[in-house]
Write a protein that holds these residues in place. Sequence first.
Motif, PDB file in Angstrom:
ATOM      1  N   LEU A  48       0.825  -1.207   0.000  1.00 42.78           N
ATOM      2  CA  LEU A  48       0.000   0.000   0.000  1.00 42.78           C
ATOM      3  C   LEU A  48       0.860   1.259   0.000  1.00 42.78           C
ATOM      4  O   LEU A  48       0.560   2.223  -0.711  1.00 42.78           O
ATOM      5  CB  LEU A  48      -0.936   0.000   1.198  1.00 42.78           C
ATOM      6  CG  LEU A  48      -2.107  -0.981   1.126  1.00 42.78           C
ATOM      7  CD1 LEU A  48      -2.849  -1.000   2.460  1.00 42.78           C
ATOM      8  CD2 LEU A  48      -3.039  -0.598   0.007  1.00 42.78           C
ATOM      9  N   PHE A  49       1.918   1.274   0.799  1.00 45.78           N
ATOM     10  CA  PHE A  49       2.811   2.436   0.819  1.00 45.78           C
ATOM     11  C   PHE A  49       3.479   2.653  -0.531  1.00 45.78           C
ATOM     12  O   PHE A  49       3.566   3.788  -1.019  1.00 45.78           O
ATOM     13  CB  PHE A  49       3.881   2.283   1.909  1.00 45.78           C
ATOM     14  CG  PHE A  49       3.393   2.637   3.282  1.00 45.78           C
ATOM     15  CD1 PHE A  49       2.960   3.915   3.576  1.00 45.78           C
ATOM     16  CD2 PHE A  49       3.365   1.687   4.279  1.00 45.78           C
ATOM     17  CE1 PHE A  49       2.509   4.253   4.846  1.00 45.78           C
ATOM     18  CE2 PHE A  49       2.914   2.001   5.552  1.00 45.78           C
ATOM     19  CZ  PHE A  49       2.480   3.288   5.836  1.00 45.78           C
ATOM     20  N   VAL A  50       3.950   1.580  -1.129  1.00 46.43           N
ATOM     21  CA  VAL A  50       4.601   1.696  -2.436  1.00 46.43           C
ATOM     22  C   VAL A  50       3.604   2.171  -3.484  1.00 46.43           C
ATOM     23  O   VAL A  50       3.910   3.043  -4.300  1.00 46.43           O
ATOM     24  CB  VAL A  50       5.262   0.358  -2.842  1.00 46.43           C
ATOM     25  CG1 VAL A  50       5.733   0.386  -4.282  1.00 46.43           C
ATOM     26  CG2 VAL A  50       6.420   0.054  -1.905  1.00 46.43           C
ATOM     27  N   ALA A  51       2.398   1.620  -3.482  1.00 49.17           N
ATOM     28  CA  ALA A  51       1.377   2.032  -4.449  1.00 49.17           C
ATOM     29  C   ALA A  51       1.006   3.500  -4.264  1.00 49.17           C
ATOM     30  O   ALA A  51       0.845   4.246  -5.243  1.00 49.17           O
ATOM     31  CB  ALA A  51       0.141   1.154  -4.313  1.00 49.17           C
ATOM     32  N   ALA A  52       0.886   3.960  -3.020  1.00 50.39           N
ATOM     33  CA  ALA A  52       0.562   5.362  -2.757  1.00 50.39           C
ATOM     34  C   ALA A  52       1.699   6.261  -3.224  1.00 50.39           C
ATOM     35  O   ALA A  52       1.463   7.316  -3.828  1.00 50.39           O
ATOM     36  CB  ALA A  52       0.290   5.562  -1.269  1.00 50.39           C
ATOM     37  N   TRP A  53       2.939   5.861  -2.979  1.00 45.96           N
ATOM     38  CA  TRP A  53       4.088   6.652  -3.405  1.00 45.96           C
ATOM     39  C   TRP A  53       4.145   6.747  -4.931  1.00 45.96           C
ATOM     40  O   TRP A  53       4.355   7.816  -5.483  1.00 45.96           O
ATOM     41  CB  TRP A  53       5.373   6.032  -2.859  1.00 45.96           C
ATOM     42  CG  TRP A  53       6.601   6.801  -3.258  1.00 45.96           C
ATOM     43  CD1 TRP A  53       7.050   7.956  -2.711  1.00 45.96           C
ATOM     44  CD2 TRP A  53       7.502   6.457  -4.302  1.00 45.96           C
ATOM     45  NE1 TRP A  53       8.189   8.346  -3.355  1.00 45.96           N
ATOM     46  CE2 TRP A  53       8.489   7.445  -4.351  1.00 45.96           C
ATOM     47  CE3 TRP A  53       7.568   5.398  -5.209  1.00 45.96           C
ATOM     48  CZ2 TRP A  53       9.535   7.425  -5.257  1.00 45.96           C
ATOM     49  CZ3 TRP A  53       8.600   5.367  -6.110  1.00 45.96           C
ATOM     50  CH2 TRP A  53       9.578   6.368  -6.140  1.00 45.96           C
ATOM     51  N   VAL A  54       3.922   5.609  -5.606  1.00 45.06           N
ATOM     52  CA  VAL A  54       3.915   5.608  -7.072  1.00 45.06           C
ATOM     53  C   VAL A  54       2.787   6.502  -7.587  1.00 45.06           C
ATOM     54  O   VAL A  54       2.985   7.276  -8.531  1.00 45.06           O
ATOM     55  CB  VAL A  54       3.788   4.163  -7.619  1.00 45.06           C
ATOM     56  CG1 VAL A  54       3.486   4.153  -9.104  1.00 45.06           C
ATOM     57  CG2 VAL A  54       5.044   3.375  -7.303  1.00 45.06           C
TER      58      VAL A  54
END
Length: 60
Positions: A48-54
């Motif tokens: 979720l963190f990676v997807a939000a950052w992307v």
Amino acid sequence: MDDSFRQGGEQPRGWYQKRRDKIAAEIARNRRGEHTVPTWVLAATLGLFVAAWVALVVFS
């Protein structure tokens, strides 16, 4: 296959007892405060963190 397995012998009962003991041990650990976060929860949070950052990088 062993005849005792087909007739409901010790093997399925052994599996059930092992599973029950494992669950009881986990509950006891959790009550003592030794609980840990499951790996799949950590992986999902990281995803979720990676997807939000992307999404922030791509859509900004």
